[in-house]
Design a protein around this motif. Structure first.
Motif, short mmCIF file in Angstrom:
data_model
loop_
_atom_site.label_atom_id
_atom_site.label_comp_id
_atom_site.label_asym_id
_atom_site.label_seq_id
_atom_site.Cartn_x
_atom_site.Cartn_y
_atom_site.Cartn_z
N ASP A 161 85.29 55.51 20.36
CA ASP A 161 84.88 54.42 21.25
C ASP A 161 84.81 54.99 22.66
O ASP A 161 85.73 54.87 23.45
CB ASP A 161 85.88 53.26 21.16
CG ASP A 161 85.36 51.99 21.79
OD1 ASP A 161 84.16 51.94 22.12
OD2 ASP A 161 86.15 51.04 21.96
N VAL A 162 83.71 55.65 22.94
CA VAL A 162 83.58 56.50 24.13
C VAL A 162 82.90 55.75 25.27
O VAL A 162 82.45 54.61 25.13
CB VAL A 162 82.81 57.78 23.77
CG1 VAL A 162 83.61 58.64 22.79
CG2 VAL A 162 81.44 57.45 23.17
N ALA A 163 82.82 56.40 26.42
CA ALA A 163 82.22 55.79 27.60
C ALA A 163 80.75 55.46 27.36
O ALA A 163 80.07 56.12 26.55
CB ALA A 163 82.34 56.74 28.79
N ASP A 164 80.27 54.45 28.09
CA ASP A 164 78.88 54.05 27.90
C ASP A 164 77.90 55.13 28.32
O ASP A 164 76.86 55.33 27.68
CB ASP A 164 78.59 52.74 28.64
CG ASP A 164 78.98 52.79 30.11
OD1 ASP A 164 79.54 53.79 30.57
OD2 ASP A 164 78.72 51.79 30.82
N VAL A 165 78.22 55.85 29.39
CA VAL A 165 77.33 56.91 29.86
C VAL A 165 78.19 58.01 30.48
O VAL A 165 79.27 57.75 31.01
CB VAL A 165 76.31 56.35 30.88
CG1 VAL A 165 77.00 55.81 32.13
CG2 VAL A 165 75.25 57.38 31.24
N THR A 166 77.72 59.23 30.37
CA THR A 166 78.46 60.37 30.90
C THR A 166 77.49 61.35 31.53
O THR A 166 76.30 61.37 31.19
CB THR A 166 79.26 61.07 29.78
OG1 THR A 166 80.04 62.13 30.34
CG2 THR A 166 78.35 61.63 28.71
#
Length: 241
Positions: A161-166
């Protein structure tokens, strides 16, 4: 729960994390004169996605519903969207239209061929045919030319469940996900063919500034080298055994 975030101007990421798979399913709404949804989602996700879209636009006004290849997480909810939005058209590859979609969908699809352009008003989406990348004879990708966004489908697949944008490199997480997939029942899901590197080189030459990723964080920044490096990751994953 659907997490909505604007990852580029007028481009919204609608993300659902499924803990059983530890995997995000991401859908992308382009808000424009003729709104476009990239990824129709699984059928069971339709009610939540419909409500999330309704926070951004009137969902009955959707005009284009697009995806890369014929797979349930990309097209499962298509007919629900077509029922809801009477002017919406399915948008896919010509191969997908001919071999699957026109029999499956409530309305005939717009079948895209290499170099075709779909305009939603302010934005222009050019179609690139990518057979078997990420997978499927019918695979293809859209590139929005004004903001330089590549809709990646399953490329750069990541778990968690990772960041929306990187703006960090996606190669490490993509390699880890490929290795994890190769160790389970869904091994060999992304084939490496004699054309894979060339297709990725063609996508890299577009010099995208945003990668809209189906599973995992999207990316903002210079994406050219990551697309070139992804060929090695796919080859390692598919041929590693």
């Amino acid at each position: 729960m659907v997490v909505v975030s604007e990852i580029a101007p007028d481009l919204f990421r609608l993300s659902i994390h499924v803990p059983d798979f530890d995997l995000q399913f991401n859908h992308f709404l382009v808000r424009d004169a003729e709104p476009l949804l990239f990824h129709a989602g699984l059928k069971a996700m339709f009610p939540a996605l419909r409500d999330a879209v309704a926070t951004l636009i009137d969902p009955t006004q959707l005009r284009h519903i697009a995806w890369s290849h014929f797979e349930s997480d990309e097209i499962g909810g298509l007919n629900h969207w077509l029922e809801l939005a009477p002017l919406a058209q399915p948008v896919c590859t010509l191969v997908g239209k001919l071999v699957s979609v026109d029999d499956f969908a409530l309305r005939p699809a717009r079948g895209m061929t290499e170099g075709d352009v779909l305009s939603t008003g302010q934005y222009r989406f050019r179609f690139h045919r990518t057979p078997h990348l990420p997978h499927g004879w019918d695979a293809g990708l859209l590139f929005e030319e004004s903001r330089r966004t590549l809709f990646c489908s399953d490329l750069f697949h990541q778990f968690g469940d990772v960041a929306d944008v990187t703006s960090s490199d996606l190669i490490g997480p993509a390699r880890q996900a490929m290795q994890q997939m190769q160790g389970g029942p869904l091994a060999d899901y992304m084939p490496y063919t004699s054309r894979s590197a060339g297709l990725l080189q063609g996508l890299a030459a577009l010099q995208p500034q945003t990668l809209a990723v189906m599973h995992g964080s999207s990316f903002t920044g210079n994406s050219e080298q990551m697309l070139l490096d992804l060929a090695e990751v796919i080859q390692e994953g598919f041929e590693g055994d």
